[in-house]
Design a protein around this motif. Structure first.
Motif, short mmCIF file in Angstrom:
data_model
loop_
_atom_site.label_atom_id
_atom_site.label_comp_id
_atom_site.label_asym_id
_atom_site.label_seq_id
_atom_site.Cartn_x
_atom_site.Cartn_y
_atom_site.Cartn_z
N UNK A 1 7.80 -5.47 18.14
CA UNK A 1 6.63 -5.81 17.34
C UNK A 1 6.35 -4.73 16.29
N UNK A 2 5.88 -5.14 15.16
CA UNK A 2 5.56 -4.22 14.07
C UNK A 2 4.05 -4.03 14.00
N UNK A 3 3.58 -2.80 13.83
CA UNK A 3 2.13 -2.52 13.83
C UNK A 3 1.47 -2.82 12.48
N UNK A 4 1.47 -4.08 12.08
CA UNK A 4 0.91 -4.46 10.78
C UNK A 4 -0.53 -3.95 10.60
N UNK A 5 -1.42 -4.23 11.57
CA UNK A 5 -2.83 -3.85 11.38
C UNK A 5 -3.03 -2.35 11.38
N UNK A 7 -0.85 -0.09 10.43
CA UNK A 7 -0.34 0.41 9.14
C UNK A 7 -1.32 0.08 8.02
N UNK A 8 -1.88 -1.12 8.04
CA UNK A 8 -2.86 -1.51 7.01
C UNK A 8 -4.07 -0.58 7.04
N UNK A 9 -4.52 -0.23 8.23
CA UNK A 9 -5.66 0.68 8.37
C UNK A 9 -5.36 2.03 7.73
N UNK A 38 10.53 -4.65 4.17
CA UNK A 38 9.80 -5.88 3.86
C UNK A 38 8.45 -5.92 4.54
N UNK A 39 8.37 -5.42 5.75
CA UNK A 39 7.10 -5.42 6.49
C UNK A 39 6.08 -4.49 5.84
N UNK A 40 6.53 -3.32 5.42
CA UNK A 40 5.62 -2.40 4.74
C UNK A 40 5.17 -3.00 3.42
N UNK A 41 6.10 -3.60 2.68
CA UNK A 41 5.73 -4.23 1.41
C UNK A 41 4.74 -5.37 1.61
N UNK A 42 4.86 -6.10 2.71
CA UNK A 42 3.90 -7.16 3.03
C UNK A 42 2.51 -6.57 3.21
N UNK A 43 2.41 -5.45 3.92
CA UNK A 43 1.12 -4.79 4.13
C UNK A 43 0.57 -4.30 2.79
N UNK A 46 -0.75 -7.24 0.86
CA UNK A 46 -2.00 -7.70 1.47
C UNK A 46 -3.17 -6.81 1.06
N UNK A 47 -2.92 -5.51 0.94
CA UNK A 47 -3.96 -4.55 0.55
C UNK A 47 -4.14 -4.49 -0.96
N UNK A 48 -3.35 -5.29 -1.69
CA UNK A 48 -3.39 -5.31 -3.16
C UNK A 48 -3.04 -3.94 -3.77
N UNK A 49 -2.12 -3.25 -3.10
CA UNK A 49 -1.58 -1.99 -3.62
C UNK A 49 -0.33 -2.35 -4.41
N UNK A 50 -0.29 -1.97 -5.67
CA UNK A 50 0.80 -2.39 -6.56
C UNK A 50 2.16 -1.81 -6.18
N UNK A 51 2.14 -0.62 -5.62
CA UNK A 51 3.40 0.07 -5.30
C UNK A 51 4.18 -0.65 -4.21
N UNK A 52 5.48 -0.48 -4.23
CA UNK A 52 6.36 -0.95 -3.16
C UNK A 52 7.02 0.27 -2.55
N UNK A 53 7.37 0.16 -1.29
CA UNK A 53 7.95 1.30 -0.60
C UNK A 53 9.31 1.65 -1.21
N UNK A 54 9.51 2.95 -1.42
CA UNK A 54 10.77 3.46 -1.97
C UNK A 54 11.52 4.21 -0.87
#
Length: 87
Positions: A1-5, A7-9, A38-43, A46-54
Motif C-alpha cells: 500500500x502507498x501512503x497517499x494521505x 504524503x499529501x499531508x 506516478x503515485x507522488x505525481x498523483x498526490x 491532487x494538491x494542485x502543485x504544478x511541479x512533478x517529481x524529478x
C-alpha cells in the motif's frame, strides 16, 4: 500500500516549493522511483502543485554498484551533491 494521505499531508506544507525531488542511491531501474513516481505525481496533482517529481541518483545500470571503489565514491559524492543542488 502507498501512503497517499500521509504524503499529501506532508507535501501540502510545501505548496510553493520550486521543485520536488526523489533522491536514491540505487540505479534508477533498481530503486523505488519507478514504483512511486506516478503515485507522488498523483498526490502533487491532487494538491494542485504544478511541479512533478524529478529523479536524482545513479543512471540505469545492470549492477547496483560499479565494483570499483574510486568510481563508487565519485558516484556517491555526486548523489549527495544532487541532494543539495539548487540550494
Amino acid at each position: 500500500p502507498f501512503p497517499f494521505s500521509s504524503l499529501a499531508t506532508v507535501l501540502s506544507r510545501y505548496g510553493n516549493a520550486s521543485e520536488v525531488v526523489w533522491l536514491q542511491e540505487e540505479p534508477r531501474n533498481q530503486g523505488a522511483f519507478s514504483h512511486v513516481q506516478g503515485r507522488i505525481n498523483t498526490v502533487l496533482q491532487h494538491l494542485k502543485i504544478k511541479n512533478r517529481v524529478q529523479y536524482r541518483g545513479r543512471d540505469e545500470d545492470a549492477v547496483p554498484a560499479p565494483g570499483i571503489a574510486k568510481l563508487y565514491q565519485a558516484q556517491q559524492k555526486g548523489i549527495v551533491a544532487a541532494a543539495f543542488d539548487g540550494l
